[in-house]
Each structure stands twice: as structure tokens, then as C-alpha cells.
Design a protein around this motif. Structure first.
Motif, PDB file in Angstrom:
ATOM      1  N   SER A   1      -2.193 -42.921 -46.529  1.00  0.00           N
ATOM      2  CA  SER A   1      -2.012 -41.878 -47.058  1.00  0.00           C
ATOM      3  C   SER A   1      -2.535 -40.421 -46.163  1.00  0.00           C
ATOM      4  N   PHE A   2      -2.288 -39.286 -46.715  1.00  0.00           N
ATOM      5  CA  PHE A   2      -2.458 -38.116 -45.890  1.00  0.00           C
ATOM      6  C   PHE A   2      -3.862 -37.771 -46.114  1.00  0.00           C
ATOM      7  N   LYS A   3      -4.738 -38.608 -47.117  1.00  0.00           N
ATOM      8  CA  LYS A   3      -6.107 -38.049 -47.297  1.00  0.00           C
ATOM      9  C   LYS A   3      -6.917 -38.371 -46.213  1.00  0.00           C
ATOM     10  N   ASP A   4      -6.498 -39.220 -45.197  1.00  0.00           N
ATOM     11  CA  ASP A   4      -7.215 -39.463 -43.997  1.00  0.00           C
ATOM     12  C   ASP A   4      -7.439 -38.499 -43.087  1.00  0.00           C
TER      13      ASP A   4
ATOM     14  N   LEU B   1       5.885 -36.933 -47.417  1.00  0.00           N
ATOM     15  CA  LEU B   1       5.907 -37.984 -48.082  1.00  0.00           C
ATOM     16  C   LEU B   1       4.349 -38.520 -47.789  1.00  0.00           C
ATOM     17  N   THR B   2       3.493 -38.519 -48.752  1.00  0.00           N
ATOM     18  CA  THR B   2       2.167 -38.480 -48.759  1.00  0.00           C
ATOM     19  C   THR B   2       1.486 -39.805 -48.836  1.00  0.00           C
ATOM     20  N   GLY B   3       2.500 -40.915 -49.254  1.00  0.00           N
ATOM     21  CA  GLY B   3       1.751 -42.268 -49.411  1.00  0.00           C
ATOM     22  C   GLY B   3       2.736 -43.213 -49.031  1.00  0.00           C
TER      23      GLY B   3
ATOM     24  N   ALA C   1     -13.855 -38.437 -57.015  1.00  0.00           N
ATOM     25  CA  ALA C   1     -13.146 -38.885 -58.192  1.00  0.00           C
ATOM     26  C   ALA C   1     -11.787 -39.003 -57.306  1.00  0.00           C
ATOM     27  N   SER C   2     -10.991 -40.009 -58.173  1.00  0.00           N
ATOM     28  CA  SER C   2      -9.682 -39.898 -57.650  1.00  0.00           C
ATOM     29  C   SER C   2      -8.684 -40.707 -58.444  1.00  0.00           C
ATOM     30  N   THR C   3      -7.241 -40.651 -58.022  1.00  0.00           N
ATOM     31  CA  THR C   3      -6.364 -41.039 -58.680  1.00  0.00           C
ATOM     32  C   THR C   3      -5.932 -42.701 -57.535  1.00  0.00           C
ATOM     33  N   GLY C   4      -6.914 -42.824 -56.769  1.00  0.00           N
ATOM     34  CA  GLY C   4      -6.744 -43.832 -55.850  1.00  0.00           C
ATOM     35  C   GLY C   4      -6.755 -43.530 -54.509  1.00  0.00           C
ATOM     36  N   ASN C   5      -5.621 -42.798 -53.857  1.00  0.00           N
ATOM     37  CA  ASN C   5      -5.591 -42.523 -52.147  1.00  0.00           C
ATOM     38  C   ASN C   5      -7.061 -42.105 -51.716  1.00  0.00           C
ATOM     39  N   THR C   6      -7.588 -41.039 -52.313  1.00  0.00           N
ATOM     40  CA  THR C   6      -8.789 -40.244 -51.820  1.00  0.00           C
ATOM     41  C   THR C   6      -9.872 -41.408 -51.708  1.00  0.00           C
ATOM     42  N   SER C   7     -10.089 -42.370 -52.817  1.00  0.00           N
ATOM     43  CA  SER C   7     -11.116 -43.168 -52.868  1.00  0.00           C
ATOM     44  C   SER C   7     -11.126 -44.294 -51.798  1.00  0.00           C
TER      45      SER C   7
ATOM     46  N   CYS D   1       8.020 -44.953 -49.491  1.00  0.00           N
ATOM     47  CA  CYS D   1       7.046 -44.105 -49.759  1.00  0.00           C
ATOM     48  C   CYS D   1       6.591 -44.615 -51.209  1.00  0.00           C
ATOM     49  N   GLU D   2       5.225 -43.969 -51.708  1.00  0.00           N
ATOM     50  CA  GLU D   2       4.855 -44.343 -53.149  1.00  0.00           C
ATOM     51  C   GLU D   2       5.622 -43.425 -53.956  1.00  0.00           C
ATOM     52  N   PRO D   3       5.441 -43.620 -55.443  1.00  0.00           N
ATOM     53  CA  PRO D   3       6.122 -42.788 -56.405  1.00  0.00           C
ATOM     54  C   PRO D   3       5.796 -41.105 -56.180  1.00  0.00           C
TER      55      PRO D   3
ATOM     56  N   GLY E   1       2.691 -32.159 -55.696  1.00  0.00           N
ATOM     57  CA  GLY E   1       1.625 -31.330 -56.261  1.00  0.00           C
ATOM     58  C   GLY E   1       0.788 -32.379 -57.335  1.00  0.00           C
ATOM     59  N   GLY E   2      -0.583 -32.267 -57.133  1.00  0.00           N
ATOM     60  CA  GLY E   2      -1.483 -33.184 -58.021  1.00  0.00           C
ATOM     61  C   GLY E   2      -2.651 -32.116 -58.258  1.00  0.00           C
ATOM     62  N   ASN E   3      -3.636 -32.504 -57.381  1.00  0.00           N
ATOM     63  CA  ASN E   3      -4.920 -31.725 -57.486  1.00  0.00           C
ATOM     64  C   ASN E   3      -4.602 -30.236 -56.783  1.00  0.00           C
ATOM     65  N   LEU E   4      -3.561 -30.332 -56.126  1.00  0.00           N
ATOM     66  CA  LEU E   4      -3.237 -29.151 -55.122  1.00  0.00           C
ATOM     67  C   LEU E   4      -3.845 -28.551 -53.983  1.00  0.00           C
ATOM     68  N   GLY E   5      -4.736 -29.572 -53.302  1.00  0.00           N
ATOM     69  CA  GLY E   5      -5.274 -29.442 -52.176  1.00  0.00           C
ATOM     70  C   GLY E   5      -4.200 -29.456 -51.111  1.00  0.00           C
ATOM     71  N   ASN E   6      -3.352 -30.328 -50.929  1.00  0.00           N
ATOM     72  CA  ASN E   6      -2.480 -30.435 -49.950  1.00  0.00           C
ATOM     73  C   ASN E   6      -1.736 -29.252 -49.741  1.00  0.00           C
ATOM     74  N   SER E   7      -0.883 -28.868 -50.907  1.00  0.00           N
ATOM     75  CA  SER E   7      -0.237 -27.669 -50.658  1.00  0.00           C
ATOM     76  C   SER E   7      -0.779 -26.550 -49.878  1.00  0.00           C
TER      77      SER E   7
ATOM     78  N   SER F   1       1.308 -42.443 -60.486  1.00  0.00           N
ATOM     79  CA  SER F   1      -0.191 -42.320 -60.829  1.00  0.00           C
ATOM     80  C   SER F   1      -0.910 -41.389 -59.958  1.00  0.00           C
ATOM     81  N   ALA F   2      -0.515 -41.216 -58.828  1.00  0.00           N
ATOM     82  CA  ALA F   2      -1.492 -40.492 -57.706  1.00  0.00           C
ATOM     83  C   ALA F   2      -1.297 -38.975 -58.275  1.00  0.00           C
ATOM     84  N   ILE F   3      -0.436 -38.614 -58.841  1.00  0.00           N
ATOM     85  CA  ILE F   3      -0.291 -37.304 -59.217  1.00  0.00           C
ATOM     86  C   ILE F   3      -0.539 -37.023 -60.782  1.00  0.00           C
ATOM     87  N   ARG F   4      -1.183 -37.897 -61.496  1.00  0.00           N
ATOM     88  CA  ARG F   4      -1.285 -37.779 -62.993  1.00  0.00           C
ATOM     89  C   ARG F   4      -2.594 -37.066 -63.188  1.00  0.00           C
ATOM     90  N   ILE F   5      -2.469 -35.767 -63.045  1.00  0.00           N
ATOM     91  CA  ILE F   5      -3.422 -34.850 -62.994  1.00  0.00           C
ATOM     92  C   ILE F   5      -3.227 -33.438 -63.940  1.00  0.00           C
ATOM     93  N   GLY F   6      -3.883 -33.216 -64.609  1.00  0.00           N
ATOM     94  CA  GLY F   6      -3.460 -32.205 -65.557  1.00  0.00           C
ATOM     95  C   GLY F   6      -4.374 -30.667 -65.434  1.00  0.00           C
TER      96      GLY F   6
HETATM   97  N1  F0G Z   1       0.714 -37.702 -53.197  1.00  0.00           N
HETATM   98  C1  F0G Z   1      -0.071 -38.785 -53.143  1.00  0.00           C
HETATM   99  C2  F0G Z   1       0.221 -40.134 -52.413  1.00  0.00           C
HETATM  100  C3  F0G Z   1      -1.712 -38.625 -53.662  1.00  0.00           C
HETATM  101  O1  F0G Z   1      -2.463 -39.286 -53.505  1.00  0.00           O
HETATM  102  C4  F0G Z   1      -1.813 -37.422 -54.083  1.00  0.00           C
HETATM  103  C5  F0G Z   1      -3.362 -37.002 -54.574  1.00  0.00           C
HETATM  104  C6  F0G Z   1      -0.858 -36.378 -54.019  1.00  0.00           C
HETATM  105  C7  F0G Z   1       0.417 -36.574 -53.679  1.00  0.00           C
HETATM  106  C8  F0G Z   1      -1.179 -34.905 -54.616  1.00  0.00           C
HETATM  107  O2  F0G Z   1      -1.763 -34.225 -53.650  1.00  0.00           O
HETATM  108  O3  F0G Z   1      -3.821 -33.668 -55.022  1.00  0.00           O
HETATM  109  O4  F0G Z   1      -3.435 -32.560 -52.814  1.00  0.00           O
HETATM  110  O5  F0G Z   1      -2.171 -32.009 -54.678  1.00  0.00           O
HETATM  111  N2  F0G Z   1      -4.129 -37.995 -54.571  1.00  0.00           N
HETATM  112  C9  F0G Z   1      -5.562 -37.495 -55.217  1.00  0.00           C
HETATM  113  C10 F0G Z   1      -6.277 -38.874 -55.070  1.00  0.00           C
HETATM  114  C11 F0G Z   1      -5.513 -36.773 -56.171  1.00  0.00           C
HETATM  115  O6  F0G Z   1      -7.332 -38.851 -55.807  1.00  0.00           O
HETATM  116  O7  F0G Z   1      -5.919 -39.608 -54.326  1.00  0.00           O
HETATM  117  P1  F0G Z   1      -2.878 -32.917 -54.029  1.00  0.00           P
END
Ligand code: F0G
Length: 454
Positions: A129-132, A394-396, A153-159, A364-366, A257-263, A318-323
Motif C-alpha cells: 500500500s501507499f503507506k510505505d 490506486l492505494t492498495g 490506529a489503523s484500518t489495516g494498511n498503516t498497521s 487493487c483493493e476495494p 478519501g479516508g482519514n484524508l492524509g493522502n489527499s 474497510s480501508a476507508i471505513r472512517i467517520g
Molecule cells: N486506500 C487505502 C488502501 C487505505 O488503506 C487508506 C487508508 C485510504 C485509501 C485512505 O487514505 O486515510 O490517507 O485518506 N488507510 C488507513 C489505514 C486509514 O489505517 O490503513 P487516507
């Protein structure tokens, strides 16, 4: 860090600046919040000048691709002139992240109704994933500061990413994930890389709340994207994208967009490239969320981006299941400065788009597939024109969430009467169970050929 001619001209002495009250600091506290107003911090380089020959940087960065040195082989650290200089070379923790491919997506382009569609596949990073790209920078800072423990804390990829970089650096890692709400692939990565993994009976936002308290009380280094060093690393993906496009700016960049760090990171990169004179204009950066986890979409539509509307998130992506996204203000700034927009997509639209990206041989992942699903809507609305150049981020990786993919193709994800059931049925590729004879296989092959031809 080794100095180059380009370094000498750039003099990037980093500072922390509050995104709310603009106060500046040379050091950040454990939670990376402004001590004056509590808002998020960002890293700025007040001594950066517009470069008389900005492409001198570009030449150095490209040249490094041929170097055998670990720092040069990293698609993050080869851009080190635009990263904080105070990170010692010996402290850098790298898995040779970045250097990810930019692929044309011809079938997806046709499905969306655009002529030029590219995907920057950040899922091709070492942990998928892009987290690296952000983790290599922030984990290096943790090591330089002598931390024994890092946490997220993570939805999976950060962890998954944090656990890998911590293991490489000889640090211990603490992972907080929502119980039963992250994919097995990601959970298994954290375990294999040796993280202490806590499945909390809450969602991602609840995990974040608990973690904030832990970092206040224990000497652990926070590696979520509120840590601005993560953003610095992640921004290199946009520099690399522009290098791959010979510094010709696309009309649109579309990001989940999830936690919105990447954008936020990608936007910051384009602001900096423009300031340095590497590009002359900004692409429109648009952010796509799942309908069931759409706090930014609601915030923009209902408050014009002034006040966060938090939601109770629910999506199979689930990666972007963030409220309650931490970096929403940074993301709003990127939307406003680039003229991008927000859109939300349904579960069926996400699943279909994912299968289409798979059918282009990429996968890619969902959460990543929301970009294509969102693009289709933006084309229908006329926001993206057929002739515009578009890059999806494509993030994952596809293999991050094989359960979703299997359920989709087996027909277990949606009920027969659901919206778009016909499109979904057409995109499904069920595995078939056969007697072990060549005849049975050949009949299946001939059936498939007839279907493809009809
Ligand atoms: N795509 C994937 C595959 C992700 O894992 C995440 C975020 C996003 C998009 C959204 O990116 O948060 O920067 O807006 N995953 C985080 C995690 C929250 O814990 O792995 P974002």
C-alpha cells in the motif's frame, strides 16, 4: 544527509506550522497538535526559494535511479531534497519503497468515457500500500529520536506498513485495529512483522481516540498520518508521478478519501512543485468516498467545508471505513486550491469498478476502486471531459483483501435484487468445480469462448 549541488540551493530547514493559527514551532509534541489551538501541524520549509533551474533537481532525482545505494534506490529518498534534511542518513529505514508503476487503463477508460486514463499503483509498494512511502520517513524519525515503541490506529494498511518498518529498524510496534473490521491479509501482515496487535471493540475512530490517550501516557511514537513526517514521505508519490509524465501536469488526479492524509500529501506536493517552478499549474485533485463513510462529502456539500460533519461509517471498503477524519481541513484546502471536487459511490459501484480494474490486468483493493467509480460519475456530470487526462491513485494491492474479491466473483457480496445486479452478474467470474478430465475442461473452455464471442 549527503549534500548535493541542488541541496545547497534549496536550504530546506523544516519547521512545524499549525494549519489553524499558523504558529510556527521547531519541535512537535507527542500528538502532533498545535499547543496554542489544538489543530494539526504541517511541515514547511520557509527558506525554500523559487529555483532558478528547478529541473536541476529533476535531473538529480532521475540520475539516482541508476545508483546501487539503498537511499537512491528508494523512490522516496531519491527525492530527499524536498524532505526534512535533519534526518540522518544512517537512521533511514528503507524497504526500497516508491518507484511504483504508472499504468494505462484502456478498458477502464472506455467504461468511464475518457480517452486518457492512467493509474499510479501505490499498491506496488513493499507492504502492498501507499503507506510505505510515508512510513519510511516517519519511522526514520522515530529511530533517530531513540524511540523503542511506535504505535498506530489503523484500518489495516498503516498497521501492516508500520509493523514492517518498525521490525526493520529494531523497534517494537503497537497496533490498534477495529475488531472484525479489517481484512485478514492486513491483519496477518502485522502479526508476521511482529507487532503487538490489539483488536479493539470499536471502529477506527474509536481506536484513534484510545491511541491518543496512550501516546500521552506512554513513551510511544505516533505513526498515524497526523504525524506530518508521514505526509512528507507520501508527497513524493506526486513528484514521482510528474517525473513519469515528463512534468506535464494531468487535468485530474483522483484519490480515495479516508482519514484524508493522502489527499493532503498529494496536494502539498503539487503546491511545492509549483512553488519550486517544477510545474506551472495544478491538476484538479478530487476525493472520492464510499457513500456509507462520507464525512468529507457531507462537510463540503452541507457546510462548504467549514465544519466537519462526522458520520458513523459503514462500507465493505474497510480501508476507508472512517467517520471522523483527522486531516479534513488539509483536504478541504487541497480541494479549494486545485479546483477539485468530492463524490461518493455506492457499494455496488465500488465492487464493479474493482472488477473492471482487475479486468485491465492491474487489480487493487476495494478502497482504491472508489477512484474509478467516482470518475464515472464525474464524467457523467461533465466535471471531467472526455479529452481530459486523468490519473487514478490506486492505494492498495489486489491481494490485500482476497475475501472481498472471492465473495464478489462467487456472487456472495450482493443479493440478486440489488442495484446494478445485471452489471454485477456480467462482471463475475465464478470458479467452476469439474471432474478431473480433459473433456470437462475443454467443454468449459468452449462455453467460455462462446460467451466471450456472443
Ligand atoms: N486506500 C487505502 C488502501 C487505505 O488503506 C487508506 C487508508 C485510504 C485509501 C485512505 O487514505 O486515510 O490517507 O485518506 N488507510 C488507513 C489505514 C486509514 O489505517 O490503513 P487516507
Amino acid at each position: 544527509m549527503t549534500k548535493t549541488a541542488a541541496d545547497a540551493r534549496c536550504k530546506p530547514t523544516a519547521q512545524f506550522r499549525c494549519i489553524g493559527c499558523a504558529s510556527s514551532f521547531t519541535q512537535a509534541g507527542t500528538a502532533f497538535r498545535c499547543p496554542a489551538c489544538g489543530d494539526l501541524l504541517e511541515i514547511v520549509y520557509p527558506h525554500w526559494d523559487a529555483q532558478p533551474r528547478p529541473h536541476a533537481f529533476a535531473d538529480v532525482w532521475l540520475h539516482r535511479r541508476a545508483s546501487p545505494l539503498p537511499l537512491d534506490q528508494s523512490g522516496v529518498w531519491r527525492f530527499r531534497e524536498i524532505l526534512p534534511q535533519e534526518i540522518g542518513e544512517a537512521e533511514v529505514v528503507t524497504l526500497r519503497e516508491g518507484n511504483t508503476p504508472l499504468y494505462p487503463l484502456p478498458r477502464c477508460a472506455r467504461a468511464a468515457g475518457v480517452e486518457h486514463l492512467l493509474a499510479k499503483h501505490q499498491g506496488m509498494n513493499p507492504t502492498g500500500s501507499f503507506k510505505d512511502t510515508g512510513m519510511t520517513v516517519a519511522a526514520s524519525v522515530a529511530r533517530q529520536h531513540g524511540f523503542r515503541w511506535v504505535a498506530c490506529a489503523s484500518t489495516g494498511n498503516t498497521s501492516a506498513s508500520m509493523a514492517a518498518y518498525a521490525a526493520r529498524a529494531g523497534m517494537k510496534s503497537l497496533v490498534l485495529v477495529p475488531q472484525g473490521k479489517i481484512s485478514w491479509g492486513k491483519l496477518s501482515q502485522a502479526l508476521d512483522y511482529g507487532a503487538v496487535t490489539c483488536e479493539l471493540k470499536t471502529d477506527f475512530d474509536g481506536c484513534m481516540r484510545v491511541l491518543n490517550e496512550v501516546v500521552e501516557r506512554m513513551p510511544v511514537y505516533l505513526l498515524n498520518s497526523v504525524n506530518p513526517y508521514r505526509i512528507e514521505g507520501q508527497k513524493t508519490a506526486a513528484f514521482e508521478l510528474m517525473e513519469q509524465l515528463s512534468w506535464q501536469v494531468p487535468d485530474h488526479v483522483i484519490v480515495p478519501g479516508g482519514n484524508l492524509g493522502n489527499s493532503s500529501a498529494l496536494g502539498k506536493a503539487f503546491f511545492e512543485m509549483k512553488h519550486l517552478g517544477l510545474v506551472s499549474r495544478l491538476p484538479k485533485i478530487s476525493i472520492i468516498q464510499a457513500e456509507g463513510a462520507n464525512p468529507l462529502v457531507r462537510t463540503v456539500r452541507e457546510t462548504a467545508g467549514k465544519k466537519l460533519i462526522a458520520v458513523h461509517p459503514e462500507t465493505m471498503a474497510s480501508a476507508i471505513r472512517i467517520g471522523n477524519p483527522a486531516s479534513w481541513e488539509k483536504a478541504v484546502r487541497v480541494l479549494e486550491a486545485t479546483g477539485g471536487t468530492v463524490e461518493q459511490v455506492s457499494e455496488a459501484e465500488i465492487a464493479l469498478a474493482k472488477a473492471e480494474i482487475g479486468a485491465d490486468g492491474i487489480g487493487c483493493e476495494p478502497a482504491s476502486a472508489v477512484t474509478l467509480a467516482g470518475l464515472k460519475k464525474l464524467v457523467q456530470q461533465g466535471f471531467v471531459k472526455a479529452k481530459d487526462s486523468v490519473v487514478l491513485i490506486l492505494t492498495g494491492h489486489l491481494l490485500k483483501d482476497p475475501e472481498f474479491t472471492l465473495k464478489f466473483h462467487r456472487g456472495d457480496l450482493f443479493a440478486a435484487g440489488d442495484a446494478q445486479a445485471a452489471d454485477i452478474a456480467q462482471a463475475q467470474r465464478r470458479p467452476v468445480v469439474l471432474e478431473a478430465t480433459a473433456g470437462a475442461v475443454i467443454r468449459t473452455l468452449e462455453d467460455a469462448d462462446r460467451c466471450a464471442g456472443s
